[in-house]
Design an enzyme around this catalytic site. Structure first.
Site, PDB file in Angstrom:
ATOM      1  CE  LYS A 180     -16.727  27.698  45.593  1.00 30.74           C
ATOM      2  NZ  LYS A 180     -16.733  26.268  45.172  1.00 30.74           N
TER       3      LYS A 180
ATOM      4  CG  ASP B 147     -21.404  26.778  41.942  1.00 27.50           C
ATOM      5  OD1 ASP B 147     -22.045  27.439  41.087  1.00 27.50           O
ATOM      6  OD2 ASP B 147     -21.914  25.833  42.570  1.00 27.50           O
TER       7      ASP B 147
END
Length: 242
Positions: A141, A159
């Site tokens: 991420k 997220d």
């Protein structure tokens, strides 16, 4: 952020989407709607270069962007380069970021990351995804956020907001892993829209489709959300009881 008039307009747009349409049409409808709702969506972590962005994203794990920005306001004044983070004892760095969750572990990763940057990359943040994920504290991420925002490489970072919204809107299955969500979004969203879609999904999840108390009653995408329909059905059922 969105006025009542805006919601009426967006609701009418959603009605035009129709109940029966292909997945590509559904995705286009969703993308266009969140684009109208949040045309100025952007990365809310304050930074002025790739190095600062990497540190900020590392700090943001299990922490709000608002808190990270409060900490980095003074942090980035004190620490300009990787060398600066290595010039102080670990305990001092820990105290500088103590308002951040998991600050001890993050302080260790920051110093390890800075050491690796100096040893392997001349003190600069690499611009390749596979190189970024080699850095301590930098997962998939974080790497996606950095390459897309700092280097302009299309990417979709998943997220908690992106994951929640994607599943609620049927862009991914409820039991999909974070990686599966990312892969499905990459397949369904045009590549040139990956980065902006990431930001818009975050804004949609952070300010509208919240984990608790989502604004289903005024949501222009209610017709696309099974959870939202059930929530409204339950809510209306309670209101109708004497």
């Amino acid at each position: 952020m969105i006025t009542a008039a805006d919601f009426v307009k967006l609701w009418m747009i959603s009605l035009k989407g129709g109940a029966r349409c292909s997945m590509s049409q559904r995705v286009r409808h969703i993308l266009d709607t969140i684009a109208e709702m949040f045309p100025d969506a952007h990365c809310e972590l304050n930074h002025s270069n790739p190095f600062e962005l990497t540190i900020a994203v590392l700090l943001s794990a299990q922490c709000t962007d608002e808190t990270v920005n409060k900490v980095t306001e003074s942090l980035f004044q004190k620490y300009k380069r990787p060398e600066d983070y290595l010039a102080v004892p670990l305990e001092e760095l820990e105290q500088d970021i103590r308002r951040i969750g998991l600050y001890r572990n993050k302080a260790k990763n920051i110093q390890k990351l800075c050491r690796l940057l100096l040893d392997k990359y001349g003190g600069e943040i690499p611009d390749k995804h596979e190189q970024l994920t080699e850095l301590p504290g930098v997962g998939r991420k974080t790497a996606n956020v950095v390459i897309s925002n700092a280097f302009g490489v299309p990417a979709i970072a998943v997220d908690t907001h992106v994951e929640r919204v994607s599943k609620r809107l049927g862009l991914a299955k409820a039991d999909d892993s974070v990686l599966e969500v990312e892969k499905k979004l990459m397949k369904k969203v045009p590549k040139h829209e990956w980065t902006i879609t990431h930001h818009r999904l975050i804004f949609f999840g952070r300010y509208h489709c919240k984990a608790q108390n989502p604004q289903c009653g005024v949501c222009p995408l209610l017709d696309q959300c099974r959870e939202g329909k059930q929530r409204m059905k339950t809510r209306n059922g309670r209101k109708s009881k004497p």
